[in-house]
Scaffold this active site. Sequence first.
Site, PDB file in Angstrom:
ATOM      1  N   ALA A 257       4.073  -0.111  26.867  1.00  0.00           N
ATOM      2  CA  ALA A 257       3.804  -0.754  25.564  1.00  0.00           C
ATOM      3  C   ALA A 257       4.759  -0.466  24.621  1.00  0.00           C
ATOM      4  O   ALA A 257       5.682   0.432  24.719  1.00  0.00           O
ATOM      5  CB  ALA A 257       2.112  -0.133  25.155  1.00  0.00           C
ATOM      6  N   LYS A 258       4.280  -0.799  23.424  1.00  0.00           N
ATOM      7  CA  LYS A 258       5.410  -0.215  22.350  1.00  0.00           C
ATOM      8  C   LYS A 258       5.510   1.034  22.002  1.00  0.00           C
ATOM      9  O   LYS A 258       6.854   1.274  21.923  1.00  0.00           O
ATOM     10  CB  LYS A 258       4.775  -0.938  21.144  1.00  0.00           C
ATOM     11  CG  LYS A 258       4.748  -2.294  20.767  1.00  0.00           C
ATOM     12  CD  LYS A 258       4.692  -2.620  19.273  1.00  0.00           C
ATOM     13  CE  LYS A 258       4.856  -4.219  19.072  1.00  0.00           C
ATOM     14  NZ  LYS A 258       3.520  -4.874  19.119  1.00  0.00           N
ATOM     15  N   ARG A 259       4.820   1.750  22.449  1.00  0.00           N
ATOM     16  CA  ARG A 259       4.908   3.219  22.292  1.00  0.00           C
ATOM     17  C   ARG A 259       6.071   3.717  23.055  1.00  0.00           C
ATOM     18  O   ARG A 259       6.747   4.757  22.787  1.00  0.00           O
ATOM     19  CB  ARG A 259       3.837   4.196  22.311  1.00  0.00           C
ATOM     20  CG  ARG A 259       3.136   4.068  23.823  1.00  0.00           C
ATOM     21  CD  ARG A 259       2.035   5.326  23.882  1.00  0.00           C
ATOM     22  NE  ARG A 259       1.365   4.892  25.040  1.00  0.00           N
ATOM     23  CZ  ARG A 259       0.336   3.863  25.421  1.00  0.00           C
ATOM     24  NH1 ARG A 259       0.522   2.815  24.477  1.00  0.00           N
ATOM     25  NH2 ARG A 259      -0.162   3.939  26.354  1.00  0.00           N
ATOM     26  N   GLY A 261       8.793   2.270  23.568  1.00  0.00           N
ATOM     27  CA  GLY A 261      10.105   1.777  22.750  1.00  0.00           C
ATOM     28  C   GLY A 261      10.941   0.975  23.566  1.00  0.00           C
ATOM     29  O   GLY A 261      11.214   0.895  25.029  1.00  0.00           O
TER      30      GLY A 261
END
Length: 326
Positions: A257-259, A261
């Site tokens: 996911a976005k976390r 990066g």
Amino acid sequence: MSQNNKRPMRGRFAPTPSGELHIGNAWAALLSWLQVRSSSGIFVLRMEDIDTQRSRPHLARQILDDLYWLGLDWDEGPDVGGPFGPYTQSECLEYYMEALNQLGGMGCLYPCFCSRADLMAAARAPHGLSSEGPAYPGTCRNLTAEEAARKSLDKQPSLRFKVPHEIISFQDGVAGLQVFDAAAGGDFIVRRADGMISYQLAVVVDDHRMQITDILRGADLLDSVPRQLMLYKALGMEAPSFAHVPLFMGPDGKRLAKRHGGTSLAAIRETGTAPERLLGWLMWVAGLIGKPEPLSAYDCIPLFQMDKLPAMPIIITDEILSRLHG
Ligand code: GLU
């Protein structure tokens, strides 16, 4: 292979424009495209924007751009048209209403007046769990017509599909034999109280209408197959073949996911990484080539082998990711 050899294979990629495409989506899109292209089939792009609250038109455009950048193409889709349009779910409401009426007419549906609080309370009881949350315990299933009519004076109900008590099994092209207890997921929503058609109904109606023979998508949807098979059966439609490819996970074991990066296609494009580099890396992660080397999408077609695809989740470590950026 397509289930029905008389028909040409028809596959699709069906993104929801509520977020940017990331490498996990690109992987599923590529493999679905390769499955079809390696069988000289027809590839369809369908925009699943039925959840208008979550969908963003600019993301729909960006998804198409990202896929074209990658080198994928489609024979039918929102931007190119085709014989089974519309290819955008928000334009297909009449087809979903037709299916709802058909199911309603056969007694497969019932109105549900349960509030979110009722559902939360029921969720504390030990029922089955699925990606759709806790199984609905069936509170409104046996309301009489009078009770339902009285309740609907105060509240617009959702509509639920009456799940039969049966065991559903199917052979998944990647995940293998799957056996589900249909009732474990509970009666599921086909139309929300606010009128929105559920993903489960929309996807079945669209895949049937677009004559999709082979669905290849991410394993997050594997446990939706029993619901979709029940809808195909109730609507008297032939179900396609399914293949669910494993999800990309971060090193923390959580879905990429976005976390984690820098894994959106937009972010990768921004770093100047060439699409061929990303494609070669995706093919390597899929186990279809021995080392990550640049490939065009069309170079990948003869390399596709469904039986080589891994069935377990793929952990994308920093080390693996560094092979993408070089
Ligand atoms: N629109 C769904 C998603 O983006 C995929 C639907 C499907 O492939 O069945 O998760």
